[in-house]
Design a protein around this motif. Structure first.
Motif, PDB file in Angstrom:
ATOM      1  N   PHE B 301       0.801  -1.120   0.055  1.00  0.00           N
ATOM      2  CA  PHE B 301      -0.046   0.013   0.116  1.00  0.00           C
ATOM      3  C   PHE B 301       0.694   1.270   0.188  1.00  0.00           C
ATOM      4  CE2 PHE B 301      -2.612  -3.306   1.690  1.00  0.00           C
ATOM      5  CZ  PHE B 301      -3.726  -3.047   0.860  1.00  0.00           C
ATOM      6  N   GLN B 302       2.170   1.301  -0.206  1.00  0.00           N
ATOM      7  CA  GLN B 302       3.036   2.668  -0.237  1.00  0.00           C
ATOM      8  C   GLN B 302       2.774   3.199  -1.460  1.00  0.00           C
ATOM      9  OE1 GLN B 302       4.458   3.529   2.495  1.00  0.00           O
ATOM     10  NE2 GLN B 302       3.352   1.823   3.449  1.00  0.00           N
ATOM     11  N   GLN B 303       2.782   4.545  -1.230  1.00  0.00           N
ATOM     12  CA  GLN B 303       3.041   5.052  -2.615  1.00  0.00           C
ATOM     13  C   GLN B 303       4.548   5.618  -2.881  1.00  0.00           C
ATOM     14  OE1 GLN B 303       0.771   5.948  -4.833  1.00  0.00           O
ATOM     15  NE2 GLN B 303      -0.643   4.436  -3.679  1.00  0.00           N
ATOM     16  N   ASN B 304       5.311   5.954  -1.916  1.00  0.00           N
ATOM     17  CA  ASN B 304       6.804   6.072  -2.179  1.00  0.00           C
ATOM     18  C   ASN B 304       7.377   4.864  -2.501  1.00  0.00           C
ATOM     19  OD1 ASN B 304       9.349   6.707  -1.666  1.00  0.00           O
ATOM     20  ND2 ASN B 304       9.194   8.593  -0.645  1.00  0.00           N
ATOM     21  N   VAL B 305       7.998   4.769  -3.567  1.00  0.00           N
ATOM     22  CA  VAL B 305       8.511   3.547  -3.814  1.00  0.00           C
ATOM     23  C   VAL B 305       9.949   2.948  -2.913  1.00  0.00           C
ATOM     24  CG1 VAL B 305       9.763   2.215  -5.745  1.00  0.00           C
ATOM     25  CG2 VAL B 305       7.937   3.723  -6.122  1.00  0.00           C
ATOM     26  N   LYS B 306      10.562   4.202  -2.585  1.00  0.00           N
ATOM     27  CA  LYS B 306      11.657   3.649  -1.676  1.00  0.00           C
ATOM     28  C   LYS B 306      11.242   3.340  -0.293  1.00  0.00           C
ATOM     29  CE  LYS B 306      15.773   6.534  -1.171  1.00  0.00           C
ATOM     30  NZ  LYS B 306      16.440   8.075  -1.047  1.00  0.00           N
ATOM     31  N   ARG B 307       9.972   3.893   0.027  1.00  0.00           N
ATOM     32  CA  ARG B 307       9.308   3.390   1.274  1.00  0.00           C
ATOM     33  C   ARG B 307       8.835   1.843   1.101  1.00  0.00           C
ATOM     34  NH1 ARG B 307       8.175   6.675   5.699  1.00  0.00           N
ATOM     35  NH2 ARG B 307       6.369   5.447   6.858  1.00  0.00           N
ATOM     36  N   MET B 308       8.552   1.767  -0.161  1.00  0.00           N
ATOM     37  CA  MET B 308       7.722   0.249  -0.220  1.00  0.00           C
ATOM     38  C   MET B 308       8.850  -0.469  -0.129  1.00  0.00           C
ATOM     39  SD  MET B 308       6.262  -0.741  -3.825  1.00  0.00           S
ATOM     40  CE  MET B 308       7.739  -1.184  -4.760  1.00  0.00           C
ATOM     41  N   LEU B 309      10.083  -0.336  -0.677  1.00  0.00           N
ATOM     42  CA  LEU B 309      11.149  -1.280  -0.694  1.00  0.00           C
ATOM     43  C   LEU B 309      11.713  -1.377   0.589  1.00  0.00           C
ATOM     44  CD1 LEU B 309      13.196  -0.788  -3.977  1.00  0.00           C
ATOM     45  CD2 LEU B 309      11.701  -2.282  -3.413  1.00  0.00           C
ATOM     46  N   ALA B 310      11.729  -0.286   1.458  1.00  0.00           N
ATOM     47  CA  ALA B 310      12.093  -0.400   3.049  1.00  0.00           C
ATOM     48  C   ALA B 310      11.232  -1.328   3.569  1.00  0.00           C
ATOM     49  CB  ALA B 310      12.007   1.151   3.403  1.00  0.00           C
ATOM     50  N   TYR B 311       9.995  -1.283   3.446  1.00  0.00           N
ATOM     51  CA  TYR B 311       9.156  -2.323   4.129  1.00  0.00           C
ATOM     52  C   TYR B 311       9.453  -3.881   3.557  1.00  0.00           C
ATOM     53  CZ  TYR B 311       6.085   0.791   6.855  1.00  0.00           C
ATOM     54  OH  TYR B 311       5.764   1.690   7.856  1.00  0.00           O
ATOM     55  N   SER B 312       9.675  -3.852   2.283  1.00  0.00           N
ATOM     56  CA  SER B 312      10.162  -5.230   1.786  1.00  0.00           C
ATOM     57  C   SER B 312      11.334  -5.587   2.478  1.00  0.00           C
ATOM     58  CB  SER B 312      10.387  -4.949   0.341  1.00  0.00           C
ATOM     59  OG  SER B 312      11.337  -5.874  -0.267  1.00  0.00           O
ATOM     60  N   SER B 313      12.326  -4.775   2.749  1.00  0.00           N
ATOM     61  CA  SER B 313      13.666  -5.192   3.446  1.00  0.00           C
ATOM     62  C   SER B 313      13.196  -5.524   4.733  1.00  0.00           C
ATOM     63  CB  SER B 313      14.498  -3.880   3.663  1.00  0.00           C
ATOM     64  OG  SER B 313      15.213  -3.635   2.525  1.00  0.00           O
ATOM     65  N   VAL B 314      12.228  -4.960   5.520  1.00  0.00           N
ATOM     66  CA  VAL B 314      11.725  -5.893   6.685  1.00  0.00           C
ATOM     67  C   VAL B 314      11.370  -7.037   6.535  1.00  0.00           C
ATOM     68  CG1 VAL B 314      10.158  -5.478   8.588  1.00  0.00           C
ATOM     69  CG2 VAL B 314      11.362  -3.399   7.685  1.00  0.00           C
ATOM     70  N   ALA B 315      10.475  -7.144   5.534  1.00  0.00           N
ATOM     71  CA  ALA B 315      10.041  -8.543   5.248  1.00  0.00           C
ATOM     72  C   ALA B 315      11.291  -9.703   5.042  1.00  0.00           C
ATOM     73  CB  ALA B 315       8.983  -8.477   4.167  1.00  0.00           C
ATOM     74  N   GLN B 316      12.184  -9.136   4.136  1.00  0.00           N
ATOM     75  CA  GLN B 316      13.260  -9.922   3.868  1.00  0.00           C
ATOM     76  C   GLN B 316      14.140 -10.403   5.261  1.00  0.00           C
ATOM     77  OE1 GLN B 316      13.677 -11.099   0.636  1.00  0.00           O
ATOM     78  NE2 GLN B 316      11.818  -9.933   0.192  1.00  0.00           N
ATOM     79  N   ILE B 317      14.214  -9.387   6.002  1.00  0.00           N
ATOM     80  CA  ILE B 317      14.828  -9.721   7.418  1.00  0.00           C
ATOM     81  C   ILE B 317      14.473 -10.899   7.904  1.00  0.00           C
ATOM     82  CG2 ILE B 317      15.527  -8.874   9.580  1.00  0.00           C
ATOM     83  CD1 ILE B 317      16.096  -6.303   7.685  1.00  0.00           C
ATOM     84  N   GLY B 318      13.059 -10.810   7.694  1.00  0.00           N
ATOM     85  CA  GLY B 318      12.078 -11.790   8.506  1.00  0.00           C
ATOM     86  C   GLY B 318      12.408 -13.163   7.828  1.00  0.00           C
ATOM     87  N   TYR B 319      12.783 -13.430   6.457  1.00  0.00           N
ATOM     88  CA  TYR B 319      13.197 -14.543   5.973  1.00  0.00           C
ATOM     89  C   TYR B 319      14.531 -15.094   6.730  1.00  0.00           C
ATOM     90  CZ  TYR B 319      10.079 -14.077   1.895  1.00  0.00           C
ATOM     91  OH  TYR B 319       8.866 -13.782   1.405  1.00  0.00           O
ATOM     92  N   MET B 320      15.445 -14.206   6.996  1.00  0.00           N
ATOM     93  CA  MET B 320      16.686 -14.481   7.724  1.00  0.00           C
ATOM     94  C   MET B 320      16.383 -15.113   8.888  1.00  0.00           C
ATOM     95  SD  MET B 320      18.772 -11.447   6.218  1.00  0.00           S
ATOM     96  CE  MET B 320      18.449 -10.411   4.789  1.00  0.00           C
ATOM     97  N   MET B 321      15.565 -14.128   9.772  1.00  0.00           N
ATOM     98  CA  MET B 321      15.376 -14.940  11.136  1.00  0.00           C
ATOM     99  C   MET B 321      14.569 -16.106  11.111  1.00  0.00           C
ATOM    100  SD  MET B 321      16.713 -12.485  12.847  1.00  0.00           S
ATOM    101  CE  MET B 321      17.576 -12.168  11.725  1.00  0.00           C
ATOM    102  N   LEU B 322      13.626 -16.243   9.950  1.00  0.00           N
ATOM    103  CA  LEU B 322      12.973 -17.549  10.047  1.00  0.00           C
ATOM    104  C   LEU B 322      13.990 -18.531   9.763  1.00  0.00           C
ATOM    105  CD1 LEU B 322      10.339 -18.863   9.853  1.00  0.00           C
ATOM    106  CD2 LEU B 322      10.449 -18.650   7.448  1.00  0.00           C
ATOM    107  N   GLY B 323      14.918 -18.498   8.818  1.00  0.00           N
ATOM    108  CA  GLY B 323      16.086 -19.327   8.751  1.00  0.00           C
ATOM    109  C   GLY B 323      16.771 -19.676   9.842  1.00  0.00           C
ATOM    110  N   ILE B 324      17.250 -18.771  10.795  1.00  0.00           N
ATOM    111  CA  ILE B 324      17.853 -19.043  11.861  1.00  0.00           C
ATOM    112  C   ILE B 324      17.094 -19.726  12.928  1.00  0.00           C
ATOM    113  CG2 ILE B 324      19.181 -18.054  13.874  1.00  0.00           C
ATOM    114  CD1 ILE B 324      19.643 -15.605  12.178  1.00  0.00           C
ATOM    115  N   GLY B 325      15.706 -19.294  13.111  1.00  0.00           N
ATOM    116  CA  GLY B 325      14.985 -19.953  13.864  1.00  0.00           C
ATOM    117  C   GLY B 325      14.414 -21.371  13.811  1.00  0.00           C
TER     118      GLY B 325
END
Lengths: 494, 494
Positions: B301-325
């Motif tokens: 739902f982001q309009q600012n593309v940089k912000r959109m990718l920033a949230y995507s980064s948070v999600a991607q960190i989730g993948y890494m945490m999941l892997g460690i978990g």
């Protein structure tokens, strides 16, 4: 050339063709010449491979090994060979057709069109010759992405929405289900190679196998099995050559080809026979066949009618794969080739009518057969092949499918095929009758351009040449089904 | 001792000494050249180090010749060298890109100081990966953090100040927590050397102090790596920082924090304690999944593309945490691999966004209308980077997903696998909003003069895009090193 070198060339030629098209973008004649030349070379390469290959020692081309122990590799097998032959044979013919169509229709961005087309064919070759499920998946996704610009070629809002549905359904199902099924298989068995008789052995319980089979079948959105079929009618917004080659041959056949390969080489025909999920999927395929035919009956737009007909015909192949008997797999495999020639002819005709007479609806076609006898004659041949009546190629594959259904004692499947034959006749025959026997209706001769095209004749010659050739093959394959039949029987004999 | 023996410290000292030189020079171009040379030399050192470590095991280096535990020891193992390579490979690319980008976004008189601060960020991040001393790690973390507050605040938008302040508050809380945690460990063991810590901690692991220290460290590092729900500083910081800074931080800073987490959890505390005695495996998995799903949803739902990718980064960190978990070798391999792969995708994407910002001035979704035609190379890079983010083969994103899904299926966690794939589909949605805007949107009337980005921007972007595809097919280095590092980490106490 050795087998591995041939494989490398088969993959490289469409990509080189794409580059060549991009480089010659300022000279349209040369550009289309490059496309056609690449197509002919590709077919010759595939044919050479088919003629020289020894199935007991099939060549392998390893491209890379992205996962330890799991390579990106091409290894031809009979069914893939058949698919590759059909797709590469029809590519230059479609290019010839596109040459006439795109110019007559004054389409924009033709270079992008031919580039994406060539890449799509390259991806289809990769799918056909893939040596394992991972390779198949990689090219499957490349095909989804490469065809997106073709579907949205018009750049209108309608095209944009269609593209959304197209990519959403194809990529959604493949990432959501197919990838999961594939990783799961890898985790359970440690191999994704296509192995005659299947890879699971006795290690995996039938409950788990049922889940996996459902994931594989639903994951292959390109097979357009209901309820994941909506992308196909939506994709009809694309220029007709795309609908003809990709959405009657390459893309959709890649889908059912995947399902057939999974059934024969990942599960094994005998394993399929014992799975409860196979029966449900059989029922679903039967439902798709009938439902799509009924929808086709109600569509006035010619291309939409053809699209639903395709959905219905694709499920024949899924049905054949789910029967769990040899004859079913043979029928399914044959239908990949037989349906291709008939359906591409029908789409060619629809496009010819569109660019020449500017008519898109079935109800406008009264008497058009007298103005466009070649086109409508070819249309009739294609329609007969769809119905599955002699003397057209569709009859052969339908024969084997019925044989398989009887073998498996699936009277439901037999009934579905019979009813669908009647439905097919019901939505194709009136078109042919109207075209040849009804008088022209001047009031219908208004089109989107606002003017009449009452004085049109036949379509431009490249279009005619293409559609007469494919119609001819739809008949020839009835009399000489030897080559495809031998390949498919080789598949089940391995 | 030859120069080669001093590489572990040189890789940090080069940027650290170049930074004050930049301030002294105080002229834009020479400062830029110095930064570029320093980062290139560091890259060369990092490559040499990885080759050394890979062939002959971990390197230990006594700073000033003082032996541990009195002196500070630098210790580079496979994991450290791997992350160091990521950081120092991204740095020169960003420097090349920064030349034009920074001239546009930052007032001329501040540019030299900007490069000085960037070098400090780089030196700090590199230092974290080479040090074998827990307190030294904290020092480097603070060097990089303080410098990054400064570079973020230099963003041309006034909100950058606010974002930097927000980050400063959160980052300082995190740093304080880390310091408290390290203090507790020192209290109980009397050492700050990581290897000594790992040896002595098991004896006292039942004490409340160690557990409190563990909790402080985890939360503190969690803040630094933007672990959901401690990620609130990240979207603003990424959105308002200068383009080059966003690309550099997104590709490296959070990655190094993940490295610190792996180092503390798996090596110092040990797998047994962190993931089995403490319930951190479950916590990381749940937070990882929550991050993947919620941040991806927000990104849609982001309009600012940089912000959109920033949230995507948070999600991607989730993948890494999941892997460690997942607490398995495959899971940790997936996490480490994704550190590498995500750096490539986000590096490419944020740099490409920087190119758009350079030409247009802002990066809201509306600005992308019609960019597909005006900036074809930049947009093509964004499309490929986006496909990699979704996880479409043959890109690095696919390889990451493969190992992550494999890790979950190994433990029978198929609902988790489904959620991972759901994350991919959400990525498909937010990436495709961008693609549709760029290729179907109507460009504004003044866009006729808009040109493609300059070569000095396109080259680093396309190097990263090429890496996205190369490492998606040839994974010997990326997967090979990641899996060996994971085995080392899991093997220490496992």
């Amino acid at each position: 050339m050795s087998g591995a070198q041939l494989l490398a060339c088969i993959l490289a030629v469409p990509m080189l063709g794409a580059i060549g098209v991009a480089l010659t973008r300022h000279r349209p004649n040369l550009r289309e010449g490059v496309s056609i030349a690449a197509g002919i070379v590709l077919f010759l390469l595939v044919a050479t491979l088919a003629a020289t290959i020894s199935w007991d020692a099939a060549p392998t081309l390893v491209l890379a090994e992205p996962v330890q122990g799991l390579a990106l590799a091409l290894t031809p097998e009979p069914l893939g060979m058949l698919f590759a032959l059909v797709a590469s044979f029809l590519w230059p013919i479609t290019t010839l057709y596109a040459l006439g169509y795109m110019r007559a229709h004054h389409e924009q961005n033709q270079t992008r069109f031919y580039v994406a087309f060539a890449v799509s064919i390259g991806a289809a070759m990769g799918i056909a010759l893939a040596g394992n499920m991972l390779t198949l998946f990689v090219f499957y996704e490349i095909l989804s992405v490469a065809t997106y610009p073709l579907v949205t070629h018009a750049g209108t809002d309608k095209a944009r929405r269609a593209g959304r549905l197209y990519l959403g359904l194809l990529m959604g199902t493949s990432i959501g289900f197919l990838l999961l099924a594939m990783v799961w298989t890898w985790q359970l068995t440690g191999t994704l190679d296509f192995t005659p008789g299947g890879v699971f052995g006795d290690k995996v319980g039938s409950g788990m196998l049922s889940v996996l089979l459902v994931l594989y079948v639903f994951g292959t959105g390109k097979a357009a099995i209901m309820p994941f079929h909506r992308w196909l009618p939506a994709a009809m917004v694309a220029p007709t050559p795309v609908s003809a080659l990709l959405h009657a041959v390459a893309v959709v056949k890649a889908g059912v080809f995947t399902i057939l390969k999974v059934a024969v080489y990942i599960f094994g025909i005998d394993t399929i026979a014992g799975l409860a999920a196979a029966d449900w999927l059989l029922a679903l395929a039967g439902f798709t066949i009938l439902m799509a035919s009924i929808i086709a009956l109600r569509k006035d737009n010619l291309k939409a009618r053809l699209a639903y007909s395709t959905i219905s015909q694709l499920s024949y192949i899924v049905l054949g794969a789910m029967l769990g008997v040899v004859a079913g797999a043979v029928g399914g495999g044959l239908h990949i080739a037989m349906h291709a020639f008939g359906k591409i002819t029908l789409f060619f005709c629809a496009g010819a009518i569109m660019v020449t007479a500017h008519k898109t609806r079935v109800s406008q076609l009264n008497g058009i057969g007298r103005r466009m006898p070649w086109t409508m004659g070819a249309f009739a041949v294609g329609a007969v092949s769809m119905i599955g009546a002699p003397p057209a190629a569709g009859f052969i594959s339908k024969w084997y499918l019925v044989l398989g259904s009887l073998d498996a004692q699936q009277l439901f499947a037999v009934a579905v095929i019979v009813i669908s034959t009647v439905l097919n006749a019901a939505y194709f025959m009136p078109i042919i009758y109207a075209a040849f026997f009804k008088p022209e209706d001047p009031a219908q001769d208004q089109d989107a351009h606002g003017g009449g095209h009452a004085d049109h004749g036949e379509a431009p010659w490249p279009i005619l040449l293409a559609l007469v050739t494919t119609a001819l093959f739809a008949v020839l394959l009835f009399f000489f089904p030897g080559a495809p039949l031998a390949l498919v029987q080789r598949m089940v004999a391995l | 001792m030859t120069l080669l023996d001093h590489l572990p410290v040189l890789v940090v000292l080069l940027p650290l000494f170049a930074a004050p030189l930049c301030v002294l020079i105080d002229r834009a171009r020479p400062a830029w050249l110095l930064s570029l040379i320093a980062s290139l030399l560091s890259l060369a050192a990092a490559i040499t180090l990885l080759m050394q470590v890979s062939s002959s095991g971990a390197i230990r280096y006594q700073l000033g010749g003082w032996a541990a535990p009195w002196g500070i020891e630098y210790r580079i193992d496979l994991l450290g060298a791997y992350v160091l390579l990521i950081v120092s490979a991204i740095a020169p690319l960003v420097m090349v890109f920064a030349l034009r980008s920074v001239e546009k976004e930052i007032p001329r008189q501040r540019i030299a100081r900007f490069y000085a601060a960037m070098l400090l960020v780089f030196a700090g991040l590199a230092g974290i990966t080479v040090t074998g001393d827990a307190f030294n790690l904290f020092v480097f973390l603070e060097i990089s953090s303080l410098a990054s507050y400064a570079v973020i605040s230099m963003g041309s938008d006034r909100r950058a100040l606010n974002a930097a302040f927000q980050y400063l508050v959160m980052g300082t809380i995190g740093a304080t927590f880390i310091l408290i945690g390290i203090g507790f460990l020192y209290m109980m063991t009397g050492t700050l050397n990581m290897i000594d810590l790992a040896e002595r901690l098991p004896a006292v692991s039942e004490t409340r102090t160690v557990r409190a220290g563990f909790a402080f460290l985890t939360v503190g590092i969690g803040l630094k790596l933007a672990l959901f729900p401690l990620h609130l500083w990240l979207p603003n910081a990424y959105a308002y920082a200068p383009s080059a800074v966003t690309a550099f931080l997104a590709a490296t800073a959070t990655k190094v924090a993940v490295y610190a987490l792996l180092r503390f959890l798996l090596e110092i505390f040990g797998v047994q304690f962190s993931l089995q005695a403490m319930p951190l495996d479950l916590i990381l998995m749940v937070l990882g999944l929550a991050g993947i799903v919620s941040a991806s949803l927000v990104a849609v739902f982001q309009q600012n593309v940089k912000r959109m990718l920033a949230y995507s980064s948070v999600a991607q960190i989730g993948y890494m945490m999941l892997g460690i978990g997942l607490a398995s070798t495959t899971g940790v391999t997936a996490a480490i691999l994704h550190v590498f792969n995500h750096a490539l995708m986000k590096g490419a994407l944020f740099l490409a966004l920087g190119a758009v910002a350079y030409r247009i001035g802002s990066v809201t979704l509306r600005d992308f209308a019609g960019l597909g035609r005006r900036m074809p190379w930049t947009m093509a890079a964004i499309v490929i980077g986006g496909l990699s983010l979704i996880g479409v083969p043959p890109t690095v994103g696919f390889v990451s997903k493969w190992y992550l899904v494999l890790g979950t299926l190994e433990q029978g966690l198929w609902p988790v696998a489904l959620l991972i794939l759901l994350g991919s589909l959400l990525a498909l949605i937010y990436v495709w909003r961008l693609v549709e805007a760029a290729y179907f949107g109507q460009p504004p009337s003044d866009a006729a003069t808009l040109q493609e980005a300059p070569l000095s921007m396109l080259i680093p972007v396309w190097i990263l895009v090429g890496a996205n595809i190369y490492f998606g097919v040839y994974t010997e280095v990326s997967v090979g090193v990641a899996s060996r590092a994971a085995i080392q980490l899991m093997g220490i106490e496992g």
